[in-house]
Design an enzyme around this catalytic site. Structure first.
Site, PDB file in Angstrom:
ATOM      1  N   GLY A 112       0.838  -1.211   0.000  1.00 58.54           N
ATOM      2  CA  GLY A 112       0.000   0.000   0.000  1.00 58.54           C
ATOM      3  C   GLY A 112       0.863   1.248   0.000  1.00 58.54           C
ATOM      4  CG  ASP A 135       3.004  -6.691   7.308  1.00 62.29           C
ATOM      5  OD1 ASP A 135       2.621  -6.137   6.250  1.00 62.29           O
ATOM      6  OD2 ASP A 135       2.218  -7.179   8.133  1.00 62.29           O
ATOM      7  CG  ASP A 143      -1.593  -0.357   8.033  1.00 64.11           C
ATOM      8  OD1 ASP A 143      -2.467   0.497   7.779  1.00 64.11           O
ATOM      9  OD2 ASP A 143      -1.434  -1.385   7.349  1.00 64.11           O
ATOM     10  CG  ASP A 158       1.410  -2.898  10.388  1.00 65.45           C
ATOM     11  OD1 ASP A 158       2.292  -2.219   9.819  1.00 65.45           O
ATOM     12  OD2 ASP A 158       0.683  -3.690   9.779  1.00 65.45           O
TER      13      ASP A 158
HETATM   14  O1  F6P Z   1      -1.415  -1.513   4.637  1.00 64.94           O
HETATM   15  C1  F6P Z   1      -2.014  -0.344   4.251  1.00 64.94           C
HETATM   16  C2  F6P Z   1      -3.490  -0.502   4.039  1.00 64.94           C
HETATM   17  O2  F6P Z   1      -4.020   0.758   3.704  1.00 64.94           O
HETATM   18  C3  F6P Z   1      -4.245  -1.153   5.194  1.00 64.94           C
HETATM   19  O3  F6P Z   1      -4.534  -0.266   6.237  1.00 64.94           O
HETATM   20  C4  F6P Z   1      -5.461  -1.683   4.493  1.00 64.94           C
HETATM   21  O4  F6P Z   1      -6.000  -2.794   5.169  1.00 64.94           O
HETATM   22  C5  F6P Z   1      -4.931  -2.089   3.147  1.00 64.94           C
HETATM   23  O5  F6P Z   1      -3.731  -1.368   2.944  1.00 64.94           O
HETATM   24  C6  F6P Z   1      -5.865  -1.852   1.997  1.00 64.94           C
HETATM   25  O6  F6P Z   1      -5.266  -2.319   0.837  1.00 64.94           O
HETATM   26  P1  F6P Z   1      -5.815  -2.068  -0.633  1.00 64.94           P
HETATM   27  O7  F6P Z   1      -5.504  -0.640  -1.000  1.00 64.94           O
HETATM   28  O8  F6P Z   1      -5.072  -3.030  -1.471  1.00 64.94           O
HETATM   29  O9  F6P Z   1      -7.287  -2.282  -0.596  1.00 64.94           O
END
Ligand code: F6P
Length: 327
Positions: free
Chosen positions: A15, A107, A132, A134
């Site tokens: 992301g 991660d 995040d 995290d």
């Molecule tokens: O890891 C970043 C994040 O924005 C998370 O908070 C979320 O769960 C995920 O990516 C959403 O991913 P996508 O943009 O692929 O839907």
């Protein structure tokens, strides 16, 4: 170290997060400052496999420090999860004479990096780029501060209408399986509570909220909720409220991808710049297979295995503060 770094490759993966561009700029310019050539890899590991690799000069990263997203584009590559995919990726590394990789992401990005580094003995340095927050071993990640501010601004707006209509709002924020965005945006926006994944198994957070005398002194309320398959997120909680407490006038807002966009905050630009520069310094020192973190405003090196461990815990004291301030 017995391994001279003449050329690095840099990519963003997973992301996107505000501040990734500032990190790309810092990596590129610090490398060139140190006489190291830079190859930009587009679309993360996907682009490494597809050979989307170009030379970068200092001017390629001009005027990007203030831009959200990532100029290198990003992707989540299924092919890189396979032995065959990683083999093609390594062939491209040899083809472009890349001696080390800098990967900016979360991660998933570091899990891939760890396997790749083990298989092909290539030095990899990670920069924590995710809203995040995290990742273990770092107080913060690039993009987290901006996302927190974006959420807080959005909640302020929702509060106006919540208060006018005397409604209860469940506002869903991102975070994957981590409650940092929810807990801190709830504190910053004066919300009633944060419903977070870290407490899912410990307590029925919705019931706790109601039985703690929730809304005693107020007509409207804001509850920040982390997206979650277990609780069903804001929609799941709203459905429960309709059945269990129909006296409340409930509304749901899912903030969604607005949280990932926008110009990075000064804080994110600064940590991205410092971490980006530190990545090159770490390579020069002979470091490999580590994430650059920041603890108490100081750069630290965190092994990938530690960074991606699933145990970065939220601060219990902060949960308590939120509870006390919501009376
Ligand atoms: O890891 C970043 C994040 O924005 C998370 O908070 C979320 O769960 C995920 O990516 C959403 O991913 P996508 O943009 O692929 O839907």
């Amino acid at each position: 170290m017995g391994y001279e770094i003449k050329t690095i490759g840099v990519l963003t993966s997973g992301g996107d997060a505000p501040g990734m561009n500032a990190a790309i700029r810092a990596v590129t310019r610090t490398a060139i400052y140190n006489g190291i050539c830079v190859k930009a890899i587009y679309r993360g590991y996907k682009g490494l496999i597809a050979d989307e690799i170009v030379d970068f000069q200092t001017e390629n990263v001009s005027n990007i420090i203030q831009q959200g997203g990532t100029i290198l584009k990003t992707a989540r590559s299924q092919e890189f999860l396979t032995v065959e995919g990683r083999k093609i990726a390594f062939d491209n590394i040899l083809k472009h004479q890349i001696d080390a990789l800098i990967v900016i992401g979360g991660d998933g990005t570091f899990s891939g990096a760890r396997v790749f580094a083990q298989e092909y003995n290539i030095p990899i340095i990670g920069l924590p780029g995710t809203i995040d927050n995290d990742l273990c071993g770092t107080d913060t990640t690039i993009g987290y501060d901006t996302a927190l501010n974006t959420i807080t601004n959005a909640v302020d707006k929702i509060r106006d209408t919540a208060s006018s209509h005397e409604r209860l709002f469940f506002i869903e924020v991102m975070g994957r399986d981590a409650g940092f965005l929810a807990l801190n945006s709830a504190t910053a926006s004066g919300a009633e509570a944060a419903i977070i994944p870290e407490r899912e198994t410990k307590v029925d957070q919705l019931e706790e909220l109601i039985s703690n005398g929730f809304r005693k002194s107020k007509n409207s309320s804001i509850v920040i909720v982390t997206e979650s398959e277990v609780t069903g997120g804001a929609n799941g909680l709203a459905e429960r409220m309709k059945i269990e407490h129909p006296e409340y006038d409930v509304r749901v807002t899912i903030l969604g991808h607005i949280q990932r966009g926008g110009s990075p905050s000064a804080q994110d630009r600064i940590i991205a710049s410092r971490m980006g520069a530190a990545a090159i310094e770490a390579l020069k020192e002979g470091q490999r297979n580590i994430m650059i973190g920041m603890i108490n405003d100081e750069i630290v090196y965190v092994p990938f295995t530690k960074a991606i461990k699933d145990n970065k815990s939220v601060d219990e004291e902060q949960i308590k503060v939120l509870q006390m301030l919501s009376i």
